[in-house]
Design a protein around this motif. Sequence first.
Motif, PDB file in Angstrom:
ATOM      1  N   ARG A 140       0.874  -1.090  -0.328  1.00  0.00           N
ATOM      2  CA  ARG A 140       0.535   0.231  -0.056  1.00  0.00           C
ATOM      3  C   ARG A 140       0.598   1.298  -0.271  1.00  0.00           C
ATOM      4  O   ARG A 140      -0.045   2.271  -1.099  1.00  0.00           O
ATOM      5  CB  ARG A 140      -1.047  -0.378   1.426  1.00  0.00           C
ATOM      6  N   ALA A 144       0.883   4.284  -2.742  1.00  0.00           N
ATOM      7  CA  ALA A 144       0.504   5.398  -2.179  1.00  0.00           C
ATOM      8  C   ALA A 144       1.303   6.226  -2.967  1.00  0.00           C
ATOM      9  O   ALA A 144       0.979   7.539  -3.273  1.00  0.00           O
ATOM     10  CB  ALA A 144       0.167   5.459  -0.797  1.00  0.00           C
ATOM     11  N   MET A 146       3.073   6.287  -5.541  1.00  0.00           N
ATOM     12  CA  MET A 146       2.971   6.659  -6.958  1.00  0.00           C
ATOM     13  C   MET A 146       1.957   7.632  -6.882  1.00  0.00           C
ATOM     14  O   MET A 146       2.291   8.424  -8.315  1.00  0.00           O
ATOM     15  CB  MET A 146       2.606   5.030  -7.325  1.00  0.00           C
ATOM     16  N   SER A 147       1.105   7.704  -6.412  1.00  0.00           N
ATOM     17  CA  SER A 147      -0.189   9.104  -6.628  1.00  0.00           C
ATOM     18  C   SER A 147       0.341  10.401  -6.276  1.00  0.00           C
ATOM     19  O   SER A 147      -0.595  10.923  -6.526  1.00  0.00           O
ATOM     20  CB  SER A 147      -1.229   8.154  -6.030  1.00  0.00           C
ATOM     21  N   LEU A 148       1.479  10.462  -5.257  1.00  0.00           N
ATOM     22  CA  LEU A 148       2.141  11.465  -4.282  1.00  0.00           C
ATOM     23  C   LEU A 148       1.952  12.447  -5.239  1.00  0.00           C
ATOM     24  O   LEU A 148       3.087  12.322  -6.406  1.00  0.00           O
ATOM     25  CB  LEU A 148       2.448  10.806  -2.860  1.00  0.00           C
ATOM     26  N   PRO A 149       2.190  13.343  -5.166  1.00  0.00           N
ATOM     27  CA  PRO A 149       2.639  14.380  -5.400  1.00  0.00           C
ATOM     28  C   PRO A 149       3.878  14.818  -5.700  1.00  0.00           C
ATOM     29  O   PRO A 149       4.845  15.473  -4.401  1.00  0.00           O
ATOM     30  CB  PRO A 149       2.280  15.434  -5.282  1.00  0.00           C
TER      31      PRO A 149
END
Lengths: 318, 311
Positions: A140, A144, A146-149
């Motif tokens: 997870r 996570a 990967m989708s964070l700025p």
Amino acid sequence: MSATVPAAHPAPHVSPPSAVKPADLARSAAARTRHSVRIKLWIGAICALAVIVPIVLAPLLPLADPNAQELSARRLAPLVDGHLFGTDQLGRDLLSRVLFGGQVSLTIGVLAVLVSGAIGITLGAAAGYYGRWVDTIVSRLLEAQMSLPLLMMLLLVVALFGPSIPVITFVIAIAQWPEVARLTRSLVLVEREKPYVDAARTLGLHKIRILIRHVIPNVFKQASLVILLLLAQAVLLESALSFLGAGPQRPFATWGRIISDGQNYITTSWWMVTLPGLMIVLLVVGVNLLGDALRDSGPIGKRRSPKTGTPEKNGATA
Amino acid sequence: MLTYIPKRIGQGLLTVFLTVSVVFVLIRMAPGDPAAAYAGPLATTEQLAAVREQFGLDRPVWEQYLIFIQQLFTGQLGMSYSFQAPAFEVVLERLPYTLTLATASIVLAAIVAIPLGVWMANRANTGKELGANMLTIAGQSMPDFWTGIMLLSLFAVVIPVFPASGFATWDGLVLPTITIAILQIALVSRMVRREMSNNLALPYLTVARSRGIAERVLTWRYAMGTAAIPVFTALGTRFAAMLNGVVVVEVVFAWPGVGSLIVRALETRDYPLIQAAVVVTSLLAIAVQLLIDLAYPLLDPRVRLGKAASA
């Protein structure tokens, strides 16, 4: 090796022991891969060392002080007045700044790779070996991230804890551990099913002991192949952070900041941006080529036993 | 399928919520006072206190957080301090610029990288391939801000073909797009090459070749057919990552996108703006990720969502 004429001459009476000539072997895919690996290794080593050796030897070289300003010698072009790379807007010797700045960038890069490698191998191995909830948490986290700025988070953390070398090292390690973790996890997933793990368990070894003493050493070599590629990324990331003003602060002149400073003078003084940038490119290309070559040669190195068993192949490469 | 999509959306929303919560706490822990940044260096203590009250910064952090959550569910994300406008709208105003840049870059990258990767796979282990391979390594080794400045000085200053910054005309899109695409081309073409050379070695291609099927059909329909999914995923993931702001390139080219907005918001400690930008960009990134996963069955009929994708 360089013979390109195909072995087509007719042999009416004496049939050769094999139709495969050394020249054919030299043209085989395996030989060519080895060939290109060797070229990459050499070019990579030359590029990387051309940057690393001067950086390491910088204190011994007859260089001007990187921070000594000389306002009468501002923005001198390269090769003028003994300034090989020219000078910057405050009359500081650019070569000296680039080399001493390189010490900081390189140190951060190496430390960041060690830290991210340690985190990545630990978490990846734990996730692959224990599975279940450990794996769920680590997976997870990987998703996570990967989708964070990412760059924004890194800038935030630097703003939070101050732009010191340990913080920047840690921040780069945060950005890089997923790659190591993902690789280690997939290697351990395969490794833990091997008979020796069962054997060790039958002998009564503790699970953690098996993981640390037996499984990790077996995947370590393969996992560490990405280290050079990570080092290349770390150097790039550090320079980007420095460029955005979140790098080590003065008096350290890191590459990103030298470029960011020189950006305002790009129309009149091309060298202030171009030369430090070329140093980064040369180093990163070198390290990437080395990393690539090591990764490509990995499986070939493993298949060494059959290769030594066939003498003609050795003859073709010698 | 019917349970899959809601489950994924739920997971995505949870990720966004956790992300923005972490950001909420981090920005308030960071040194720097938004009131001071807003009121200027000459502000008196009373003025600062007034600004703090106006922004709601005088309340305890947990109370600010509750207000923020309430705003989140009503779809408002507070007023931006520096723009004096709803933060959500400020971000939405900038979003088209980032979207344009990201789309242009990924399209250019796909157009160049896929044929390049296929070309390299078909010429595996030749001198030409080695040369192309080294070029891609060079492409992934250039710091993007440096590439950007170099392109700028070359094509905007020395040979003034393209504007140096901003988005006054469509010309302004060219240089930033190329800057981003160089890295993407390098990464994607290497990936295409790897996938294609794996596929070209598989038995079904030998069989197809022995039946006399044209090499072009073999490459593009047979080998590319199976390579399409990982390539598509890679392109999609890179696109999703770009939506979080192509920060560095936007800064270099003074591109009015979300990335440069975030950098500015971080500098001025514009809390609502940072939060709004994070919410919007990560929502978009997750939506794109979901769309990629939903497109799998179209590309590869072997994939069934909900079963294979649960792993």
